[in-house]
Scaffold this motif. Structure first.
Motif, PDB file in Angstrom:
ATOM      1  N   VAL A 143      35.267  27.357  42.730  1.00  0.00           N
ATOM      2  CA  VAL A 143      35.117  28.781  42.383  1.00  0.00           C
ATOM      3  C   VAL A 143      35.726  29.661  43.472  1.00  0.00           C
ATOM      4  CG1 VAL A 143      33.469  30.599  41.893  1.00  0.00           C
ATOM      5  CG2 VAL A 143      33.056  28.306  41.038  1.00  0.00           C
ATOM      6  N   LEU A 145      39.266  31.960  43.308  1.00  0.00           N
ATOM      7  CA  LEU A 145      39.303  33.387  43.636  1.00  0.00           C
ATOM      8  C   LEU A 145      40.406  33.691  44.645  1.00  0.00           C
ATOM      9  CD1 LEU A 145      35.631  34.639  43.934  1.00  0.00           C
ATOM     10  CD2 LEU A 145      37.420  35.418  42.387  1.00  0.00           C
ATOM     11  N   SER A 200      43.704  33.525  43.035  1.00  0.00           N
ATOM     12  CA  SER A 200      44.073  34.652  42.174  1.00  0.00           C
ATOM     13  C   SER A 200      44.555  35.833  43.011  1.00  0.00           C
ATOM     14  CB  SER A 200      42.942  35.034  41.204  1.00  0.00           C
ATOM     15  OG  SER A 200      41.719  35.070  41.854  1.00  0.00           O
ATOM     16  N   TYR A 245      38.137  29.734  33.694  1.00  0.00           N
ATOM     17  CA  TYR A 245      36.965  30.606  33.660  1.00  0.00           C
ATOM     18  C   TYR A 245      37.051  31.694  34.725  1.00  0.00           C
ATOM     19  CZ  TYR A 245      32.002  31.899  33.991  1.00  0.00           C
ATOM     20  OH  TYR A 245      30.821  32.583  34.028  1.00  0.00           O
ATOM     21  N   GLN A 296      40.038  33.846  32.450  1.00  0.00           N
ATOM     22  CA  GLN A 296      39.175  33.936  31.260  1.00  0.00           C
ATOM     23  C   GLN A 296      39.932  33.518  29.992  1.00  0.00           C
ATOM     24  OE1 GLN A 296      39.162  37.345  33.083  1.00  0.00           O
ATOM     25  NE2 GLN A 296      38.248  35.911  34.480  1.00  0.00           N
ATOM     26  N   GLY A 297      40.743  32.495  30.172  1.00  0.00           N
ATOM     27  CA  GLY A 297      41.434  31.937  29.010  1.00  0.00           C
ATOM     28  C   GLY A 297      42.680  32.703  28.592  1.00  0.00           C
ATOM     29  N   GLY A 298      42.970  33.837  29.226  1.00  0.00           N
ATOM     30  CA  GLY A 298      44.088  34.673  28.793  1.00  0.00           C
ATOM     31  C   GLY A 298      45.288  34.511  29.684  1.00  0.00           C
ATOM     32  N   PRO A 299      46.286  35.374  29.605  1.00  0.00           N
ATOM     33  CA  PRO A 299      46.410  36.441  28.591  1.00  0.00           C
ATOM     34  C   PRO A 299      46.675  35.857  27.209  1.00  0.00           C
ATOM     35  CG  PRO A 299      48.257  36.470  30.158  1.00  0.00           C
ATOM     36  CD  PRO A 299      47.382  35.352  30.560  1.00  0.00           C
ATOM     37  N   THR A 302      43.470  29.223  27.513  1.00  0.00           N
ATOM     38  CA  THR A 302      42.218  28.788  26.896  1.00  0.00           C
ATOM     39  C   THR A 302      42.250  27.269  26.758  1.00  0.00           C
ATOM     40  OG1 THR A 302      41.991  30.839  25.676  1.00  0.00           O
ATOM     41  CG2 THR A 302      40.741  28.969  24.867  1.00  0.00           C
ATOM     42  N   TYR A 355      36.888  25.206  28.134  1.00  0.00           N
ATOM     43  CA  TYR A 355      36.593  26.636  28.196  1.00  0.00           C
ATOM     44  C   TYR A 355      36.196  27.149  26.813  1.00  0.00           C
ATOM     45  CZ  TYR A 355      37.080  31.597  29.161  1.00  0.00           C
ATOM     46  OH  TYR A 355      36.835  32.939  29.288  1.00  0.00           O
ATOM     47  N   TYR A 356      36.897  26.674  25.802  1.00  0.00           N
ATOM     48  CA  TYR A 356      36.584  27.091  24.438  1.00  0.00           C
ATOM     49  C   TYR A 356      35.218  26.548  24.004  1.00  0.00           C
ATOM     50  CZ  TYR A 356      37.597  28.460  19.620  1.00  0.00           C
ATOM     51  OH  TYR A 356      37.554  29.044  18.375  1.00  0.00           O
ATOM     52  N   ASN A 390      32.618  28.701  25.683  1.00  0.00           N
ATOM     53  CA  ASN A 390      32.464  29.983  25.002  1.00  0.00           C
ATOM     54  C   ASN A 390      31.645  29.830  23.723  1.00  0.00           C
ATOM     55  OD1 ASN A 390      33.557  31.883  26.614  1.00  0.00           O
ATOM     56  ND2 ASN A 390      35.609  31.774  25.751  1.00  0.00           N
ATOM     57  N   GLN A 408      28.417  31.418  25.143  1.00  0.00           N
ATOM     58  CA  GLN A 408      28.693  32.841  24.977  1.00  0.00           C
ATOM     59  C   GLN A 408      28.368  33.267  23.550  1.00  0.00           C
ATOM     60  OE1 GLN A 408      29.808  34.930  27.578  1.00  0.00           O
ATOM     61  NE2 GLN A 408      29.205  33.104  28.687  1.00  0.00           N
ATOM     62  N   ARG A 441      36.049  41.753  29.178  1.00  0.00           N
ATOM     63  CA  ARG A 441      36.342  40.594  30.011  1.00  0.00           C
ATOM     64  C   ARG A 441      36.767  41.013  31.407  1.00  0.00           C
ATOM     65  NH1 ARG A 441      40.582  37.387  28.815  1.00  0.00           N
ATOM     66  NH2 ARG A 441      41.575  39.053  27.671  1.00  0.00           N
ATOM     67  N   LEU A 490      27.673  32.070  43.121  1.00  0.00           N
ATOM     68  CA  LEU A 490      27.657  30.704  43.614  1.00  0.00           C
ATOM     69  C   LEU A 490      26.247  30.257  43.973  1.00  0.00           C
ATOM     70  CD1 LEU A 490      30.819  30.711  45.868  1.00  0.00           C
ATOM     71  CD2 LEU A 490      30.584  30.214  43.458  1.00  0.00           C
ATOM     72  N   THR A 536      23.078  33.965  29.148  1.00  0.00           N
ATOM     73  CA  THR A 536      22.784  32.545  29.067  1.00  0.00           C
ATOM     74  C   THR A 536      21.383  32.262  29.599  1.00  0.00           C
ATOM     75  OG1 THR A 536      25.108  32.285  29.599  1.00  0.00           O
ATOM     76  CG2 THR A 536      23.793  30.301  29.497  1.00  0.00           C
ATOM     77  N   GLN A 559      44.841  43.501  38.994  1.00  0.00           N
ATOM     78  CA  GLN A 559      44.593  43.480  40.433  1.00  0.00           C
ATOM     79  C   GLN A 559      43.803  44.683  40.901  1.00  0.00           C
ATOM     80  OE1 GLN A 559      45.375  40.772  41.984  1.00  0.00           O
ATOM     81  NE2 GLN A 559      46.312  39.994  40.123  1.00  0.00           N
ATOM     82  N   ASN A 601      30.578  39.375  20.421  1.00  0.00           N
ATOM     83  CA  ASN A 601      31.272  38.788  21.573  1.00  0.00           C
ATOM     84  C   ASN A 601      32.408  37.895  21.124  1.00  0.00           C
ATOM     85  OD1 ASN A 601      29.639  39.946  23.542  1.00  0.00           O
ATOM     86  ND2 ASN A 601      28.048  38.436  23.132  1.00  0.00           N
ATOM     87  N   LYS A 619      42.187  39.117  22.896  1.00  0.00           N
ATOM     88  CA  LYS A 619      43.279  38.183  23.200  1.00  0.00           C
ATOM     89  C   LYS A 619      44.555  38.588  22.461  1.00  0.00           C
ATOM     90  CE  LYS A 619      41.426  33.973  25.023  1.00  0.00           C
ATOM     91  NZ  LYS A 619      40.069  34.265  25.445  1.00  0.00           N
ATOM     92  N   ASP A 671      45.837  41.975  23.963  1.00  0.00           N
ATOM     93  CA  ASP A 671      46.460  41.677  25.260  1.00  0.00           C
ATOM     94  C   ASP A 671      47.963  41.485  25.082  1.00  0.00           C
ATOM     95  OD1 ASP A 671      44.529  41.739  27.167  1.00  0.00           O
ATOM     96  OD2 ASP A 671      44.031  39.611  27.089  1.00  0.00           O
ATOM     97  N   LEU A 672      48.316  40.712  24.069  1.00  0.00           N
ATOM     98  CA  LEU A 672      49.723  40.378  23.838  1.00  0.00           C
ATOM     99  C   LEU A 672      50.523  41.631  23.497  1.00  0.00           C
ATOM    100  CD1 LEU A 672      49.275  37.048  21.839  1.00  0.00           C
ATOM    101  CD2 LEU A 672      49.835  37.335  24.254  1.00  0.00           C
ATOM    102  N   LEU A 691      50.996  43.554  26.655  1.00  0.00           N
ATOM    103  CA  LEU A 691      51.981  42.890  27.519  1.00  0.00           C
ATOM    104  C   LEU A 691      53.396  43.052  26.980  1.00  0.00           C
ATOM    105  CD1 LEU A 691      50.119  39.542  28.255  1.00  0.00           C
ATOM    106  CD2 LEU A 691      50.878  41.165  29.983  1.00  0.00           C
TER     107      LEU A 691
END
Lengths: 292, 468
Positions: free
Chosen positions: A117, A121, A124, A232, A236-239, A244, A248-249, A252, A256, B9, B24, B116, B297, B423, B431, B434-435, B438
């Motif tokens: 994790v 970070l 990224s 994750y 988050q699976g994108g763009p 994904t 991860y799916y 979710n 989720q 997200r 963590l 969760t 960012q 959700n 998703k 997003d495309l 972009l």
């Protein structure tokens, strides 16, 4: 004689008992349970409803699921071979007598024991398109600077590169152990016969490392199919659906969106895929793995 | 930051980044077996009846105790926003002075694990007494009777629910019954950096602005540096922040996110496509808003606070965030008007966990937290309370001078689009969008794909709801 054997068997079972219990409770039980759940509609709180093979049928028509399978295969293809090659090269380099050898080994192994994790970070930030270190370096040598995690094309390669960096040290350690188990007298004999360094590698080192290679291959394919944290934390699976992955799916869907049945069905497809690939490798290894 | 509003997200990512340490370190913990047994075995029959699967409610047995005769209670509350935890603790302390027999403890769970955690605690029968809900997650919990129907308590206590904005009540209503008391509320308005406008002599935003005025100003306020890279942006738009962003523009263009029965997505309709196209053009065509890679960012809040962003749509929580700004002046205006004036309204709500042993005391507590004068007064120091009158009190304060925009917006606000599987379909919609943002896919294609995939989810939702 008979009583002795029986007593021995009894002892054996007694000693195995804790392991068997643990296996039943934490492995076999959940395995059976997850299969049963995959045959139901269940949202954790409401009572489960029978779905039969409905969840599996739904899977067939879920384009996001198949995209996730494709992405996972892409990730596996992108990580496994580079990991093998890099790990072998590193192991060969760090198996020689050299100064600060242990320090180097430690450095390469550090990413393995770092928390994924935290590592994700940091990476990224490295991948930041405007002020990340990587694009800064690329700009210095006048190479194009992709948007990395924000780009549909480069997000997956970015995750692959980071994952290779993260895991290569582990494979390296396995290779080092493999290298050290090769008896020195084989090399001596070959040298007397006039073999050069490439000959030594080609005819002794590489063949005798095939069991290690096989092990690393199986483990890394299984590991790659379970890739999750990177997607994750970093994307988050994108763009779009670019990163994904299957797990991860599944996550979710289960935690989720609370489609426990559907997620369990996907987990079983994952199991079958991994099992199939592992069996394929076990079958194929007879042709190329050389045991001493 | 203000997690009550988090529905996207990217907002979640921000939170993860900021709370990485917490993420963590947070284990599961907490569920002591004995208390689980106690909670489920001693659950009153009255309460079980009030939440029976058929939705029949028995009002007579569950009438809450009249004030003053409250039995002692130890309540547990679960919360997901670290930012306003100190305020909540202060409010709880005051409540304890009013009702000494009720003690409330708060557990903070980071938003990333909140739902969760809530889910697993409920499943194990050790749910909390007071639970914070938001729009996208409300129905998941209400349909499975994880939270209590409040209507009988509302009736018995003669609570006037009309003091909450209509669409917030609707947001927490399931099968005609109210399940939550709005804790706060957020409409959306336009924040702007007054100093940047004044510097180039452009008129600041007001209620005469249209989409065209907005675009013109954004173009004037966008600056590129000597290397061609943008150094200042006119405005922002992104696929991820539906609540702060595209929901509002779709509504303004007389489009809809969901149809009236909430069974179909309507993003493939011309009004919605046109609105999304306008927003994508801000980024891709006119280049007056940062690219998604920049937004990944630096959030719009960071850009704004750095003085690199002239305008940004946002909720009232930004007033608190922008308070420390010293090096420029800023204010608020209504969002530029499209075919109609519109924005979305959202707010989290206090709900009662179905496993509670103290439904009456819990209701009394959340009633006080949501509607008492004292609680509202305390809230306005921080954020817009859930009541309309409380929001007006918040709006009367300064700075900035124009807070009234937010309370005025309640009148033209639209319901936050939420269904049982929000959700899931929002994930698919985001998703696809997003495309478009972009520039990888046309807006038309993205909206159609989003609609198609969301409708598939809504179809499974309809099937699941039949099972309830």
């Amino acid at each position: 004689m008979g009583t002795l054997r029986r007593r021995e068997a009894l002892w054996a079972y007694a000693l195995l008992f804790p392991t068997i219990v643990l296996f039943l409770v934490f492995m076999a039980g959940p395995l059976v349970a997850s299969f049963l759940i995959s045959l139901m509609h269940w949202s954790l709180l409401s009572p489960p409803r029978w779905a039969g093979l409905g969840q599996y049928q739904h899977l067939l028509h879920d384009s996001a699921f198949w995209t996730a399978v494709g992405n996972t295969a892409y990730f596996t293809a992108g990580t496994v071979l580079p990991r093998l090659v890099l790990a072998l090269l590193l192991a060969l380099a760090l198996n020689r007598k050299m100064r600060a050898r242990n320090l180097y080994r430690t450095i390469y192994f550090l990413p393995v024991v770092s928390m994924l994790v935290a590592v994700a970070l940091v990476w990224s930030w490295l991948y930041s398109p405007q002020d990340g270190l990587i694009n800064y370096a690329l700009a210095l040598v006048h190479l194009p600077q992709p948007a990395w995690l924000s780009s549909t094309r480069w997000a997956m390669p970015a995750i692959i590169i980071m994952s290779i960096w993260k895991t290569v040290g582990y494979d390296m350690i396995l290779y080092l152990a493999g290298l050290q188990s090769i008896p020195e007298h084989l090399y001596e004999a070959a040298r007397i016969d006039g073999a050069n360094r490439w000959n030594l590698f080609q005819h002794i080192t590489f063949p005798l490392l095939t069991p290690t290679t096989f092990f690393v291959l199986v483990v890394s394919v299984i590991g790659s199919f379970q890739v999750f944290d990177q997607a994750y934390i970093m994307t988050q699976g994108g763009p779009g659906y670019a990163t994904t992955t299957l797990v991860y799916y599944i996550y979710n869907n289960a935690f989720q969106w609370f489609h426990m049945g559907y997620a369990a069905a996907q987990a079983w497809v994952l199991l079958v895929l991994v099992l199939g690939m592992t069996l394929l490798q076990l079958w194929g290894q007879r042709r190329w793995v050389f045991y001493q | 930051m203000h997690a009550q509003y988090l529905t996207s997200r990217r907002a979640l990512l921000r939170l993860i980044v900021m709370g990485a340490g917490g993420v963590l370190l947070t284990g599961c913990g907490h569920a002591a077996g004995s208390s689980a047994a106690a909670a489920s075995s001693s659950r009153g029959t009255a309460q079980a009846a009030s939440t029976s699967a058929e939705g029949h409610t028995t009002t007579s047995i569950v009438a809450p105790a009249t004030s003053g005769t409250t039995a002692p209670a130890k309540l547990r509350m679960i919360w997901y926003s670290a930012a306003d935890l100190p305020l909540k603790k202060k409010m709880i302390a005051i409540y304890h002075q009013h009702v000494p027999s009720t003690q409330v403890t708060v557990d903070l769970v980071p938003f990333a694990q909140y739902w969760t955690k809530l889910e697993t605690m409920m499943a194990s029968g050790t749910g909390y007494d007071v639970e914070l809900m938001n729009g996208p997650n409300f129905l998941i919990n209400a349909t499975r009777h994880g939270i209590l129907d409040l209507s009988s308590y509302v009736a018995a206590s003669k609570l006037n629910v009309d003091q909450f904005p209509r669409w917030l009540r609707t947001l927490y209503t399931y099968q005609g019954h109210l399940y939550g008391l709005p804790e706060r509320q957020a409409t959306i308005a336009l924040f702007y950096n007054k100093s940047l406008f004044d510097a180039i002599g452009v008129k600041t935003p007001d209620n005469t602005w249209t989409w065209q005025t907005y675009l013109d100003a954004a173009q004037k306020l966008t600056k590129t540096g000597s290397n061609g890279a943008p150094v200042q942006y006119g405005t922002v738009s992104s696929a991820d922040d539906a609540q702060e962003d595209w929901f509002n523009w779709v509504f303004q263009n007389k489009g809809h996110v969901l149809d009236a029965k909430k069974q179909h997505l309507l993003l493939d309709q011309p009004a919605a496509i046109q609105a999304i196209q306008y927003l994508v053009d801000l980024v891709q065509k006119y280049k007056v808003a940062p690219l998604p890679s920049t937004m990944a960012q630096q959030s719009e809040t960071q850009l704004f606070m750095a003085g690199k962003l002239a305008m940004m749509p946002g909720g009232p929580w930004n007033v608190g965030i922008f308070e420390p700004i010293k090096h420029f002046q800023w204010d608020i205006a209504p969002l530029p008007k499209g075919k109609q004036r519109a924005c979305v309204i959202h707010g989290s709500a206090y709900c009662i966990g179905a496993t509670t042993k103290y439904p009456e005391q819990t209701f009394q507590f959340i009633d006080w937290m949501a509607t008492s004068k004292t609680a509202n007064k305390m809230m306005v120091s921080d954020i817009t309370p859930g009541t309309t009158w409380g929001a007006k009190e918040w709006a009367a304060a300064t700075p900035p001078s124009n807070r009234k925009v937010f309370s005025d917006a309640i009148a033209y606000s639209h319901e936050y689009p939420a269904t049982l599987y929000t959700n899931e379909w929002m994930d698919k919609v985001t998703k696809q969008l997003d495309l478009a943002w972009l520039g990888k896919q046309s807006v038309q294609t993205a909206c159609q794909a989003a609609t198609q995939q969301a409708n598939a989810v809504l179809a499974t939702e309809a099937a699941a709801l039949k099972g309830h």
